[in-house]
Scaffold this active site. Structure first.
Site, PDB file in Angstrom:
ATOM      1  CE  LYS A 179      -2.078   2.469   2.966  1.00 61.66           C
ATOM      2  NZ  LYS A 179      -2.111   3.793   2.274  1.00 61.66           N
ATOM      3  CD  GLU A 255      13.499   1.156   6.658  1.00 62.84           C
ATOM      4  OE1 GLU A 255      13.437   2.044   5.725  1.00 62.84           O
ATOM      5  OE2 GLU A 255      14.217   0.383   6.627  1.00 62.84           O
ATOM      6  CB  CYS A 289      12.893   9.977   7.498  1.00 60.20           C
ATOM      7  SG  CYS A 289      14.169   8.683   6.544  1.00 60.20           S
ATOM      8  CD  GLU A 390       9.382  13.224  11.414  1.00 55.59           C
ATOM      9  OE1 GLU A 390       8.254  12.671  11.550  1.00 55.59           O
ATOM     10  OE2 GLU A 390      10.353  12.958  10.641  1.00 55.59           O
TER      11      GLU A 390
HETATM   12  P1  NAD Z   1       2.250   8.302   7.573  1.00 56.58           P
HETATM   13  O1  NAD Z   1       2.538   7.475   9.049  1.00 56.58           O
HETATM   14  O2  NAD Z   1       1.064   9.236   7.939  1.00 56.58           O
HETATM   15  O3  NAD Z   1       1.824   7.304   6.744  1.00 56.58           O
HETATM   16  C1  NAD Z   1       2.616   6.221   6.228  1.00 56.58           C
HETATM   17  C2  NAD Z   1       1.767   5.058   5.710  1.00 56.58           C
HETATM   18  O4  NAD Z   1       0.932   4.474   6.631  1.00 56.58           O
HETATM   19  C3  NAD Z   1       0.666   5.414   4.475  1.00 56.58           C
HETATM   20  O5  NAD Z   1       0.695   4.660   3.508  1.00 56.58           O
HETATM   21  C4  NAD Z   1      -0.695   5.440   5.376  1.00 56.58           C
HETATM   22  O6  NAD Z   1      -1.709   5.440   4.661  1.00 56.58           O
HETATM   23  C5  NAD Z   1      -0.276   4.403   6.043  1.00 56.58           C
HETATM   24  N1  NAD Z   1      -1.067   4.405   7.355  1.00 56.58           N
HETATM   25  C6  NAD Z   1      -1.460   5.276   8.092  1.00 56.58           C
HETATM   26  N2  NAD Z   1      -2.122   4.937   9.292  1.00 56.58           N
HETATM   27  C7  NAD Z   1      -2.097   3.561   9.337  1.00 56.58           C
HETATM   28  C8  NAD Z   1      -2.922   2.567  10.004  1.00 56.58           C
HETATM   29  N3  NAD Z   1      -3.493   2.633  11.354  1.00 56.58           N
HETATM   30  N4  NAD Z   1      -2.385   1.328   9.563  1.00 56.58           N
HETATM   31  C9  NAD Z   1      -1.968   0.973   8.497  1.00 56.58           C
HETATM   32  N5  NAD Z   1      -1.399   1.930   7.716  1.00 56.58           N
HETATM   33  C10 NAD Z   1      -1.520   3.309   8.052  1.00 56.58           C
HETATM   34  O7  NAD Z   1       3.539   8.891   7.174  1.00 56.58           O
HETATM   35  P2  NAD Z   1       3.786   9.680   5.965  1.00 56.58           P
HETATM   36  O8  NAD Z   1       3.136  11.089   6.440  1.00 56.58           O
HETATM   37  O9  NAD Z   1       3.353   9.299   4.629  1.00 56.58           O
HETATM   38  O10 NAD Z   1       5.366  10.065   6.170  1.00 56.58           O
HETATM   39  C11 NAD Z   1       6.010  10.855   6.744  1.00 56.58           C
HETATM   40  C12 NAD Z   1       6.640  10.193   7.818  1.00 56.58           C
HETATM   41  O11 NAD Z   1       7.477   9.031   7.735  1.00 56.58           O
HETATM   42  C13 NAD Z   1       7.826  11.015   8.615  1.00 56.58           C
HETATM   43  O12 NAD Z   1       7.403  10.944   9.968  1.00 56.58           O
HETATM   44  C14 NAD Z   1       8.943  10.411   8.314  1.00 56.58           C
HETATM   45  O13 NAD Z   1       9.873  10.863   9.126  1.00 56.58           O
HETATM   46  C15 NAD Z   1       8.695   9.006   8.293  1.00 56.58           C
HETATM   47  N6  NAD Z   1       9.800   8.281   7.394  1.00 56.58           N
HETATM   48  C16 NAD Z   1      10.651   7.822   7.995  1.00 56.58           C
HETATM   49  C17 NAD Z   1      11.728   6.936   7.201  1.00 56.58           C
HETATM   50  C18 NAD Z   1      12.775   6.128   7.432  1.00 56.58           C
HETATM   51  O14 NAD Z   1      13.300   5.422   7.046  1.00 56.58           O
HETATM   52  N7  NAD Z   1      12.932   6.043   8.874  1.00 56.58           N
HETATM   53  C19 NAD Z   1      11.540   7.152   5.468  1.00 56.58           C
HETATM   54  C20 NAD Z   1      10.639   8.111   5.225  1.00 56.58           C
HETATM   55  C21 NAD Z   1       9.813   8.765   6.290  1.00 56.58           C
HETATM   56  O1  6OD Z   2      18.171   5.326   1.231  1.00 56.50           O
HETATM   57  C1  6OD Z   2      17.549   4.507   1.911  1.00 56.50           C
HETATM   58  O2  6OD Z   2      17.588   3.282   1.812  1.00 56.50           O
HETATM   59  C2  6OD Z   2      16.460   5.040   2.770  1.00 56.50           C
HETATM   60  N1  6OD Z   2      15.719   4.087   3.067  1.00 56.50           N
HETATM   61  C3  6OD Z   2      16.032   6.335   2.646  1.00 56.50           C
HETATM   62  C4  6OD Z   2      15.082   6.818   3.782  1.00 56.50           C
HETATM   63  C5  6OD Z   2      14.741   8.304   3.497  1.00 56.50           C
HETATM   64  C6  6OD Z   2      13.652   8.836   4.418  1.00 56.50           C
HETATM   65  O3  6OD Z   2      13.148   9.762   3.793  1.00 56.50           O
END
Ligand code: NAD
Ligand code: 6OD
Length: 486
Positions: A179, A255, A289, A390
């Site tokens: 998804k 992540e 992130c 954040e």
């Molecule tokens: P989000 O948590 O709002 O959504 C991520 C995904 O989860 C979407 O597909 C959403 O539809 C789904 N989702 C939401 N609630 C859910 C539930 N209850 N059950 C199942 N699925 C659910 O995150 P976002 O706003 O799309 O992305 C931004 C966030 O992601 C930031 O906090 C960022 O730091 C983090 N992020 C972390 C990494 C990492 O590698 N650590 C990488 C990229 C983004």
């Molecule tokens: O480079 C990657 O493999 C990775 N997972 C990056 C994540 C970026 C976050 O926004």
């Protein structure tokens, strides 16, 4: 009849349309990109059962080499359709062309190639042992797939982050239900077309569109036939998913969010530190992130650094990707509301606004988009919410420090622990400080340099587990020990 594009689900080798749809909006000008078919509970069930069947079918009989060959074909086909992927990613996100052409789409293809190659070199370990009767026994460790893996991904690097999990999951012989974020469904749909084109067996890759709670995301997590969950997104969403997955005791790989520190020592190459920090704060409109939202600068160069970061932030060209902008919009108006609420809060908390803080005015259709100015603050206390939470926008707080111990303590004083960047020309100091960072990855004199063999993930609220290289194979495989008595 409307000529607007329809993005469908992909289940058991078929593109599936639904009556229920939601809009995919371009954040550059608020225009409609596509109608997206939302998967309901019944469709999620169909996808999971198809994925389960596929484990026992043709896919289950493939050798590692056959799987790897197919994944290479996926990478080739993404590259053949490179321009389609670039157009789709830009339509959904509005991000700069350079970023999409040089990072998002090439990394999407590279993920498939990398894990296809890696899995072929995976060790199958054998341990010979002695036994009381002197005949001995052989222990063979066989790596089996986990089963049906649910992949849930965010909107900030849509193709890159989804394929980062789909590729190793498939390389290890699993089947997936995927998804993408509701904000960025386009490249995931193109990936389903790629899977179809290269002849991925039915049910191996299933795509479900929808939201989180009370929608496809939640139904996937709760489905009893889903074996494991791999998720990238907000820390709070991770907590909800973990609670919902607890009954099934499913393995999770998370992540999550970050509030990353950049540390600039006075002995750093000043221009490189400034350029690197511009990149680490403002790339992708601050929606990576790994972006630095807390910048600590040694006091002797603090004023000069603030002036220079301000000058560089003000040079960033904001606007339409096709007009060569360096920085696009935030992902949505809703997300802009959240970031703007921190802009107001910062002033209440006592911040000095160095630059930015507003919504830019273009006088054209970009005014219907979700643009925001690159923003810098100083003078906040370390316990201010804007320094702790954040924000996920093009913004940082800069504060001075006087010595190593102080800055290490401040950098680690966070509920998050994803990444850090250290700028210094003293390699002894770099070694000393980086080893004390409570994060998953610490860059020295660079940022977002990635070797896919290395573990990637975070500590504290930034995640559970590591992916990357052998760590991905470990998560996506179930080892079976076969002990044969001689
Ligand atoms: P989000 O948590 O709002 O959504 C991520 C995904 O989860 C979407 O597909 C959403 O539809 C789904 N989702 C939401 N609630 C859910 C539930 N209850 N059950 C199942 N699925 C659910 O995150 P976002 O706003 O799309 O992305 C931004 C966030 O992601 C930031 O906090 C960022 O730091 C983090 N992020 C972390 C990494 C990492 O590698 N650590 C990488 C990229 C983004
Ligand atoms: O480079 C990657 O493999 C990775 N997972 C990056 C994540 C970026 C976050 O926004």
């Amino acid at each position: 009849m409307s000529s607007v594009k329809i993005l469908k689900n992909y289940i058991d080798g078929q593109f599936v349309e639904t009556k229920m749809t939601f809009d995919d909006i371009n954040p550059v000008d608020g225009s409609l990109v596509a109608h997206v078919c939302e998967a309901d509970k019944e469709l999620v069930d169909r996808a999971v059962l198809a994925a389960k069947r596929a484990l026992k079918g043709e896919w289950g009989s493939y050798s590692v080499t056959q799987r790897a060959k197919l994944l290479h074909n996926v990478a080739n086909e993404i590259e053949r359709r490179f321009d389609d992927f670039v157009t789709a990613e830009i339509a959904d996100t509005g991000k700069a062309y350079d970023q999409v052409k040089n990072i998002d789409i090439p990394r999407g293809a590279a993920n498939f190639r990398f894990f296809a190659d890696l899995v072929q070199n995976q060790d199958e370990k054998i341990f010979e042992m002695t036994t009381a009767d002197g005949c001995g026994a052989t222990n063979q460790i066989v790596n089996k797939p986990l089963g049906v893996v649910a992949v849930i991904s965010p909107w900030n690097l849509p193709l890159l982050l989804m394929t980062w999990k789909v590729s190793p999951a498939l390389a290890c012989g699993n089947t997936v239900i995927v998804k993408p974020s509701e904000e960025t469904p386009f490249t995931a749909t193109l990936l389903a077309e790629v899977m179809d084109k290269v002849g991925m067996p039915k049910g191996v890759f299933n795509l479900l569109h929808g939201f989180g709670p009370k929608s496809a995301g939640a139904y996937m997590i709760e489905h009893p036939e889903v074996t494991a969950i791999t998720f990238t997104g907000e820390s709070d969403t991770g907590k909800t998913i973990m609670k919902n997955a607890a009954d099934g005791l499913k393995p999770v790989s998370f992540e999550l969010g970050g509030k990353n520190a950049a540390i600039v020592f006075a002995d750093a190459d000043f221009d490189k530190a400034v350029a690197g920090t511009v990149r680490s704060v403002f790339s992708n409109c601050g929606q990576v992130c790994l972006c630095s939202e807390r910048v600590y600068v040694e006091r002797s160069i603090f004023d000069k650094f603030v002036v220079s970061l301000k000058e560089n932030a003000e040079k960033i060209k904001i606007g339409k990707p096709e007009e060569g902008a360096d920085m696009g919009p935030l992902i949505s108006k809703k997300h802009r509301e959240k970031v703007l609420s921190y802009f107001s809060l910062a002033l209440t908390e006592g911040a000095k606004l160095v630059t930015g803080g507003k919504v830019p005015v273009f006088g054209n259709d970009c005014d219907n988009g979700s643009f925001i100015e690159p923003t810098i603050w100083t003078d906040l206390p370390e316990d201010a919410r804007c320094v702790k939470e954040e924000i996920f926008g093009p913004v940082c707080h800069i504060s001075p420090f006087d010595n190593e111990d102080e800055v290490i303590m401040k950098a680690n004083n966070s509920d998050y622990g994803l990444a850090a960047a250290i700028w210094t020309s003293d390699m002894d100091k770099a070694n000393r400080v980086s080893r004390q960072m409570e994060v998953g990855i610490c860059w020295v004199n660079d940022w977002f340099l990635r070797d896919l063999r290395t573990p990637f993930g975070g500590v504290k609220l930034s995640g559970i587990g590591r992916e990357g290289g052998a760590h991905s194979l470990e998560f996506y495989c179930e080892p079976l020990t076969i002990c044969i008595k001689h």
